[in-house]
Design a protein around this motif. Sequence first.
Motif, PDB file in Angstrom:
ATOM      1  N   ALA B  52       0.844  -1.203   0.000  1.00 16.31           N
ATOM      2  CA  ALA B  52       0.000   0.000   0.000  1.00 16.31           C
ATOM      3  C   ALA B  52       0.880   1.254   0.000  1.00 16.31           C
ATOM      4  CB  ALA B  52      -0.916  -0.007   1.220  1.00 16.31           C
ATOM      5  N   THR B  53       1.968   1.223   0.780  1.00 18.18           N
ATOM      6  CA  THR B  53       2.875   2.370   0.853  1.00 18.18           C
ATOM      7  C   THR B  53       3.521   2.629  -0.510  1.00 18.18           C
ATOM      8  OG1 THR B  53       3.353   1.632   3.101  1.00 18.18           O
ATOM      9  CG2 THR B  53       4.766   3.354   2.201  1.00 18.18           C
ATOM     10  N   LEU B  54       3.958   1.534  -1.144  1.00 17.14           N
ATOM     11  CA  LEU B  54       4.658   1.671  -2.431  1.00 17.14           C
ATOM     12  C   LEU B  54       3.709   2.014  -3.575  1.00 17.14           C
ATOM     13  CD1 LEU B  54       7.156  -1.348  -2.202  1.00 17.14           C
ATOM     14  CD2 LEU B  54       7.708   1.084  -2.011  1.00 17.14           C
ATOM     15  N   ASN B  66      -4.483  10.954  -5.235  1.00 17.24           N
ATOM     16  CA  ASN B  66      -3.270  11.299  -4.505  1.00 17.24           C
ATOM     17  C   ASN B  66      -3.426  10.958  -3.019  1.00 17.24           C
ATOM     18  OD1 ASN B  66      -0.989  12.325  -3.452  1.00 17.24           O
ATOM     19  ND2 ASN B  66      -1.180  14.365  -4.378  1.00 17.24           N
ATOM     20  N   PHE B  67      -2.736   9.890  -2.636  1.00 14.00           N
ATOM     21  CA  PHE B  67      -2.798   9.440  -1.233  1.00 14.00           C
ATOM     22  C   PHE B  67      -1.546   9.862  -0.445  1.00 14.00           C
ATOM     23  CE2 PHE B  67      -5.936   6.123  -2.678  1.00 14.00           C
ATOM     24  CZ  PHE B  67      -6.929   6.441  -1.776  1.00 14.00           C
ATOM     25  N   ILE B  68      -0.815  10.824  -0.990  1.00 13.00           N
ATOM     26  CA  ILE B  68       0.478  11.147  -0.387  1.00 13.00           C
ATOM     27  C   ILE B  68       0.344  11.530   1.090  1.00 13.00           C
ATOM     28  CG2 ILE B  68       0.493  13.606  -1.065  1.00 13.00           C
ATOM     29  CD1 ILE B  68       3.539  11.305  -1.371  1.00 13.00           C
ATOM     30  N   ARG B  69      -0.773  12.117   1.454  1.00 12.58           N
ATOM     31  CA  ARG B  69      -0.970  12.499   2.855  1.00 12.58           C
ATOM     32  C   ARG B  69      -1.076  11.288   3.778  1.00 12.58           C
ATOM     33  NH1 ARG B  69      -5.485  14.313   3.954  1.00 12.58           N
ATOM     34  NH2 ARG B  69      -4.909  15.219   5.955  1.00 12.58           N
ATOM     35  N   PHE B  70      -1.381  10.148   3.182  1.00  7.28           N
ATOM     36  CA  PHE B  70      -1.542   8.943   4.013  1.00  7.28           C
ATOM     37  C   PHE B  70      -0.311   8.049   3.991  1.00  7.28           C
ATOM     38  CE2 PHE B  70      -5.799   9.947   2.183  1.00  7.28           C
ATOM     39  CZ  PHE B  70      -6.316  10.530   3.327  1.00  7.28           C
ATOM     40  N   ARG B  71       0.686   8.435   3.175  1.00  7.46           N
ATOM     41  CA  ARG B  71       1.809   7.518   2.989  1.00  7.46           C
ATOM     42  C   ARG B  71       2.586   7.291   4.281  1.00  7.46           C
ATOM     43  NH1 ARG B  71       6.207   8.481  -1.647  1.00  7.46           N
ATOM     44  NH2 ARG B  71       6.945  10.036  -0.140  1.00  7.46           N
ATOM     45  N   LEU B  76       4.263   3.638   8.439  1.00  5.88           N
ATOM     46  CA  LEU B  76       4.383   3.329   9.863  1.00  5.88           C
ATOM     47  C   LEU B  76       3.615   2.064  10.225  1.00  5.88           C
ATOM     48  CD1 LEU B  76       4.320   6.902  11.437  1.00  5.88           C
ATOM     49  CD2 LEU B  76       6.177   5.224  11.599  1.00  5.88           C
ATOM     50  N   MET B  77       2.470   1.841   9.556  1.00  6.71           N
ATOM     51  CA  MET B  77       1.732   0.590   9.805  1.00  6.71           C
ATOM     52  C   MET B  77       2.589  -0.614   9.399  1.00  6.71           C
ATOM     53  SD  MET B  77      -0.989   1.226  11.381  1.00  6.71           S
ATOM     54  CE  MET B  77      -1.343  -0.493  11.535  1.00  6.71           C
ATOM     55  N   THR B  78       3.323  -0.477   8.275  1.00  2.94           N
ATOM     56  CA  THR B  78       4.242  -1.546   7.863  1.00  2.94           C
ATOM     57  C   THR B  78       5.212  -1.828   9.008  1.00  2.94           C
ATOM     58  OG1 THR B  78       4.130  -0.626   5.630  1.00  2.94           O
ATOM     59  CG2 THR B  78       5.848  -2.279   6.046  1.00  2.94           C
ATOM     60  N   PHE B  79       5.774  -0.743   9.547  1.00  8.35           N
ATOM     61  CA  PHE B  79       6.724  -0.898  10.650  1.00  8.35           C
ATOM     62  C   PHE B  79       6.059  -1.552  11.873  1.00  8.35           C
ATOM     63  CE2 PHE B  79       8.137   0.986  14.704  1.00  8.35           C
ATOM     64  CZ  PHE B  79       9.363   0.350  14.801  1.00  8.35           C
ATOM     65  N   TYR B  80       4.871  -1.093  12.230  1.00  5.22           N
ATOM     66  CA  TYR B  80       4.218  -1.660  13.418  1.00  5.22           C
ATOM     67  C   TYR B  80       3.936  -3.161  13.238  1.00  5.22           C
ATOM     68  CZ  TYR B  80       3.600   3.108  15.090  1.00  5.22           C
ATOM     69  OH  TYR B  80       3.827   4.379  15.516  1.00  5.22           O
ATOM     70  N   TYR B  81       3.542  -3.557  12.030  1.00  5.91           N
ATOM     71  CA  TYR B  81       3.293  -4.985  11.799  1.00  5.91           C
ATOM     72  C   TYR B  81       4.589  -5.795  11.844  1.00  5.91           C
ATOM     73  CZ  TYR B  81      -1.702  -5.165  11.405  1.00  5.91           C
ATOM     74  OH  TYR B  81      -3.028  -5.165  11.720  1.00  5.91           O
ATOM     75  N   VAL B  82       5.665  -5.236  11.307  1.00  4.92           N
ATOM     76  CA  VAL B  82       6.951  -5.945  11.409  1.00  4.92           C
ATOM     77  C   VAL B  82       7.386  -6.017  12.874  1.00  4.92           C
ATOM     78  CG1 VAL B  82       9.407  -5.838  10.813  1.00  4.92           C
ATOM     79  CG2 VAL B  82       7.671  -5.450   9.052  1.00  4.92           C
ATOM     80  N   LEU B  83       7.143  -4.935  13.616  1.00  7.99           N
ATOM     81  CA  LEU B  83       7.472  -4.933  15.040  1.00  7.99           C
ATOM     82  C   LEU B  83       6.674  -6.025  15.783  1.00  7.99           C
ATOM     83  CD1 LEU B  83       8.839  -3.529  17.533  1.00  7.99           C
ATOM     84  CD2 LEU B  83       6.829  -2.032  17.631  1.00  7.99           C
TER      85      LEU B  83
END
Lengths: 273, 196
Positions: B52-54, B66-71, B76-83
């Motif tokens: 989703a980020t990419l 344009n979803f840039i405001r949500f990127r 960070l959600m990617t990071f939280y799930y990896v965490l």
Amino acid sequence: EAALKASQSTYIVNDKITPREDATTYNNYYEFGTSKGDPAAYSGDFKPMPWKIKIDGLVKTPMEFDVADLIAKMPLEERIYRFRCVEAWSMVVPWTGFALSELIKQAEPLGSAKYVAFQTALRPEEMPGVGGFTPVLDWPYREGLRLDEAMHPLAIMAVGIYGDVLPNQNGAPIRLVVPWKYGFKSIKSIEKITLTDKQPVTAWNVAAPGEYGFYSNVNPERDHPRWSQAQERVLGTGGGFFGGTGKRDTEKFNGYGEEVAHLYAGMDLMVDY
Amino acid sequence: MLAKISPWWIYGIGFIPAAWYFYHGAINDLGANPIQTFEHLLGEWALRFMIATLLVTPLRDLTRVNFIRFRRALGLMTFYYVLMHFLTYFILDRGMNLPVIFVDILKRPYIILGMTAFVGLIALAATSNTWSIRTLGRGWGRLHKLVYLIATLGVVHFFMAVKSWPPRPFVYATIIGVLLGYRLVKLLLDQRRAAA
């Protein structure tokens, strides 16, 4: 699922039996998909009966058996075995079956026979996991044992679990169970048994020879190249996340060393893994 | 219209899968191997948020969305799930057995790759704030190009954790491959244009 009549065997481990629900919903049977729940979810079209199983190759009398006949005529025993997957989890399963040797003897192996090759049925229309652009394995699934391993009393042909006939996801209607080897050696839904003088080709050995050897005896001393085999997670101990990690140390030959270690005398099991 | 929506809904919705599976795992309703199932689900959700980020950049280039405001929130959600994936491994799977984890990190290539990706993501998450963007200037953009490497490591980690070549890692690898390939093509076209 019809209940099976079986005598109680002396081959019983005293560990807690895995709940039936777990043993019948957490399976590796890639012909029906690679997720653990796939075999239970997608094996509904598979028709295990009627079923013929053939013994050929280096035998005096090639034979074909009807599995319903075998279930009716063979002396069925219930055995509770440890089942150790190469993925480092394990279960304790009550199998109903008979010694593989009883079946092989009927075909009268020739003196030249040294190995036994097994083959699973391949039915693309009943097995949704065998198609696709990148077949997961080189179908049909094949396995093999040395003849002396196959004749060992612990090696059985199972036709049931938990007192009932095998569900499709567990290898209906007839499968091998070799409790001192990793689970993938215990080939499911067997169609053909061939006695040979050469070491048989086996599905996982073809897929990744450095990871899955012909013998694949349970061995905590030899790690899988990508993960440790020193411990295993015992499944179905209950409690979800908070039932503890449920880990135990893996035993050499899965705890059946007293019975089977002599089969490998003089062999280096780090080389012949 | 999108300009008015706060990115906070992504956090609100984003944690629902983790909370849902955690609840089922806690009440022993996540199958025979709940810890590993949870661990794998979190890993797959991390890849989904990575995708989703990419997707934000190509979506903006190719459509008017344009979803840039949500990127930042998606990253960070990617990071939280990896965490959470890491914590599940560390606490539930390995029972905080440090010698075992130490051997894993030294000896198991798929864990080495996963840990490398995790460390990279820590750096990106730590600098995912306006202050860092301002302070690091052009360096921020260069640092955050690490995401391409991290996404690749994530997919390779998935392949190395499974037996044979099952379809699921291929699906993630293909999508991430297309998203990274898009950037490569764009870079090459820009270079040619600059040279002309």
